[in-house]
Design a protein around this motif. Structure first.
Motif, PDB file in Angstrom:
ATOM      1  N   LYS A  67      47.408 -20.089  93.971  1.00  0.00           N
ATOM      2  CA  LYS A  67      46.807 -20.402  95.275  1.00  0.00           C
ATOM      3  C   LYS A  67      45.552 -21.248  95.082  1.00  0.00           C
ATOM      4  CE  LYS A  67      49.841 -18.230  97.614  1.00  0.00           C
ATOM      5  NZ  LYS A  67      50.713 -18.890  98.579  1.00  0.00           N
ATOM      6  N   LYS A  68      45.112 -21.849  96.170  1.00  0.00           N
ATOM      7  CA  LYS A  68      43.958 -22.737  96.065  1.00  0.00           C
ATOM      8  C   LYS A  68      42.643 -21.967  96.166  1.00  0.00           C
ATOM      9  CE  LYS A  68      46.405 -26.722  97.783  1.00  0.00           C
ATOM     10  NZ  LYS A  68      46.724 -27.230  96.454  1.00  0.00           N
ATOM     11  N   PHE A 106      40.382 -28.599 103.622  1.00  0.00           N
ATOM     12  CA  PHE A 106      40.998 -27.440 102.960  1.00  0.00           C
ATOM     13  C   PHE A 106      42.366 -27.127 103.578  1.00  0.00           C
ATOM     14  CE2 PHE A 106      41.194 -22.758 102.011  1.00  0.00           C
ATOM     15  CZ  PHE A 106      41.395 -22.913 100.647  1.00  0.00           C
ATOM     16  N   ASP A 166      49.883 -29.666 100.116  1.00  0.00           N
ATOM     17  CA  ASP A 166      49.801 -29.270  98.710  1.00  0.00           C
ATOM     18  C   ASP A 166      49.155 -30.359  97.846  1.00  0.00           C
ATOM     19  OD1 ASP A 166      49.916 -27.592  96.584  1.00  0.00           O
ATOM     20  OD2 ASP A 166      51.999 -28.025  96.068  1.00  0.00           O
ATOM     21  N   LEU A 187      48.807 -21.647 110.091  1.00  0.00           N
ATOM     22  CA  LEU A 187      48.288 -20.852 108.979  1.00  0.00           C
ATOM     23  C   LEU A 187      47.377 -19.758 109.522  1.00  0.00           C
ATOM     24  CD1 LEU A 187      47.359 -23.693 106.435  1.00  0.00           C
ATOM     25  CD2 LEU A 187      49.459 -22.346 106.549  1.00  0.00           C
ATOM     26  N   SER A 207      42.403 -13.755  96.263  1.00  0.00           N
ATOM     27  CA  SER A 207      43.319 -14.498  95.382  1.00  0.00           C
ATOM     28  C   SER A 207      44.406 -13.575  94.856  1.00  0.00           C
ATOM     29  CB  SER A 207      42.564 -15.104  94.196  1.00  0.00           C
ATOM     30  OG  SER A 207      41.717 -16.130  94.632  1.00  0.00           O
ATOM     31  N   SER A 260      44.866 -29.709 102.564  1.00  0.00           N
ATOM     32  CA  SER A 260      45.261 -29.585 101.150  1.00  0.00           C
ATOM     33  C   SER A 260      46.317 -28.490 100.966  1.00  0.00           C
ATOM     34  CB  SER A 260      44.048 -29.313 100.259  1.00  0.00           C
ATOM     35  OG  SER A 260      43.687 -27.952 100.351  1.00  0.00           O
ATOM     36  N   ILE A 261      46.282 -27.493 101.823  1.00  0.00           N
ATOM     37  CA  ILE A 261      47.296 -26.425 101.742  1.00  0.00           C
ATOM     38  C   ILE A 261      48.615 -26.915 102.343  1.00  0.00           C
ATOM     39  CG2 ILE A 261      47.908 -24.109 102.573  1.00  0.00           C
ATOM     40  CD1 ILE A 261      44.823 -23.538 102.483  1.00  0.00           C
ATOM     41  N   ASP A 285      37.222 -27.964  93.590  1.00  0.00           N
ATOM     42  CA  ASP A 285      37.961 -26.775  93.162  1.00  0.00           C
ATOM     43  C   ASP A 285      37.029 -25.822  92.386  1.00  0.00           C
ATOM     44  OD1 ASP A 285      37.662 -27.831  90.620  1.00  0.00           O
ATOM     45  OD2 ASP A 285      39.772 -28.349  90.358  1.00  0.00           O
ATOM     46  N   ASN A 312      44.876 -18.212  99.884  1.00  0.00           N
ATOM     47  CA  ASN A 312      44.038 -19.367  99.532  1.00  0.00           C
ATOM     48  C   ASN A 312      42.604 -19.072  99.952  1.00  0.00           C
ATOM     49  OD1 ASN A 312      46.159 -21.439  98.739  1.00  0.00           O
ATOM     50  ND2 ASN A 312      46.896 -20.793 100.760  1.00  0.00           N
ATOM     51  N   ASP A 341      46.945 -16.581 105.191  1.00  0.00           N
ATOM     52  CA  ASP A 341      47.155 -17.767 104.345  1.00  0.00           C
ATOM     53  C   ASP A 341      45.823 -18.243 103.775  1.00  0.00           C
ATOM     54  OD1 ASP A 341      50.037 -18.279 104.921  1.00  0.00           O
ATOM     55  OD2 ASP A 341      49.260 -18.392 106.970  1.00  0.00           O
ATOM     56  N   ILE A 342      44.746 -18.010 104.530  1.00  0.00           N
ATOM     57  CA  ILE A 342      43.411 -18.495 104.137  1.00  0.00           C
ATOM     58  C   ILE A 342      42.368 -17.411 104.397  1.00  0.00           C
ATOM     59  CG2 ILE A 342      41.547 -20.122 104.739  1.00  0.00           C
ATOM     60  CD1 ILE A 342      43.670 -22.140 105.586  1.00  0.00           C
TER      61      ILE A 342
END
Ligand SMILES: NC(=O)c1ccc[n+]([C@@H]2O[C@H](COP(=O)([O-])OP(=O)(O)OC[C@H]3O[C@@H](n4cnc5c(N)ncnc54)[C@H](O)[C@@H]3O)[C@@H](O)[C@H]2O)c1
Length: 346
Positions: A118-119, A302, A309, A4, A87, A305-306, A315, A92, A68-69
């Protein structure tokens, strides 16, 4: 698996002591971009953590890097704009606390992440502290019975010994910080109490002062009284005027008293009503005093979690509800009234 791609915005102290080393140690990510308005800080981060590209403009970084993050490690007033921008770009977001400077900003951050699919996680690391997790288990399982009351505190001598800008830090300027010790430390504890008790705090009263610091327009010392939806009452203190750090929480329940991060050796002490005392050595809390901020598990959680999923532990809704306690406290201090925040919670 493809790694990522991570970008960090703000390469000051929390990036240096937590985000950068924890991403660097995680096998599933690559730190590809570092951003700070002070270019040398981003360069320094790049040199030490894998040679990522250096930026001074977060929008440019997000536009160009196909991330990605994004970790948002900036002064508080930038949490919402940077998170929302990321976002909307489909990235994420892991945002530092306090989540935002208003309910509206928090709502916008939640909506932007949701819309993008997205997270969004708020970096409330206190939930990951072993003593706190063990206490959560003891409460959730019913082992210590009904909870009646608590007191929680987070105080230390202030951010001048922590922030990369020392005594000239943004932490002391309302325009950038929005709130002082309450936003820096108090929100850690409103989040912790909501997590430990497993219920919402709905009423808040507070005295919030600036007593120890000069040349600042933010608060440095506060004491709040809180009440949860099921009638648990307690106090929360947040301060930059404690000459030695206090990061402790005491929970008074039907079958025991829990002492968290109160004893230097035993991070959790359970004093049962029967007279028995159980002392747990579970490892130390991240502390400004010891300089030890790594090993927080925030970044690993984190990233996992990505990849898997799965839900993040904190959150946007969680971050917002913890923030609302602090905003309620500010209102109470202004109005000299107890503030009911129930209708503002997600
Ligand atoms: N979770 C925790 O335990 C914890 C601990 C400390 C700080 N924090 C939070 O982390 C955030 C950052 O705090 P810190 O202690 O690292 O502060 P800091 O002062 O050490 O660093 C902030 C950095 O942000 C940079 N910056 C400012 N504006 C920027 C912009 N527009 N774009 C890019 N970079 C910019 C500054 O140049 C500086 O390098 C704050 O919100 C703070 O509340 C969290």
């Amino acid at each position: 698996m493809k790694k990522l791609r991570v970008g960090v915005v703000g390469c000051g102290s929390i990036a240096k002591f937590r985000h950068l080393p924890e991403y660097h140690a995680n096998q599933n990510v690559e730190l590809v971009a570092l951003c700070d308005i002070v270019q040398e800080r981003a360069e320094h981060a790049s040199e030490h953590y894998g040679g990522g590209k250096v930026y001074t403009d977060y929008k440019e970084m997000i536009d160009r890097e196909e991330l990605d993050i994004v970790s948002v490690c900036t002064p508080n007033y930038l949490h919402a704009p940077v998170s929302i921008y990321a976002s909307k770009a489909g990235v994420n977001v892991l945002c530092e606390k306090p989540m935002a400077t208003s309910k509206e900003e928090a709502d916008e951050m939640i909506a932007a992440a949701k819309e993008a699919g997205k997270k969004l996680m708020i970096a409330h690391n206190q939930r990951f502290v072993p003593s706190h997790q063990k206490a959560r288990q003891l409460i959730e399982s019913g082992e210590i019975g009904k909870i009646y009351s608590f007191r929680t505190a987070f105080g230390h001598p202030g951010p001048e010994g922590w922030s990369v800008d020392g005594k000239d830090s943004w932490f002391f300027r309302k325009e950038e910080a929005f709130i002082g010790a309450m936003g820096d430390l108090g929100v850690h504890k409103s989040d912790l109490m909501r997590y430990l008790l497993g219920e919402e705090i709905v009423e808040v009263g507070a005295f919030i002062e600036t007593s120890a610091k000069q040349n600042t327009d933010v608060d440095d010392t506060a004491v709040c009284v809180l009440k949860t939806e099921n009638g648990i009452v307690g106090t929360l203190a947040a301060s930059w005027s404690y000459k030695r750090e206090d990061n402790s929480t005491i929970i008074y329940a039907e079958k025991a008293v829990l002492r968290l991060e109160d004893d230097p050796t035993h991070s959790l002490v359970v004093q049962y009503a029967t007279g028995e005392t159980v002392r747990y050595e579970l490892g130390r809390i991240q502390s400004n005093e010891s300089g030890g901020q790594t090993g927080s598990h925030v970044i690993d959680h984190f990233v996992a979690s990505i990849i898997e999923d799965t839900e993040v532990l904190v959150d946007g809704n969680e971050g917002k509800n913890s923030l609302m306690v602090i905003l309620g406290a500010l209102e109470s201090n202004e109005t000299k009234k107890i503030v009911n925040i129930k209708n503002d919670l997600n």
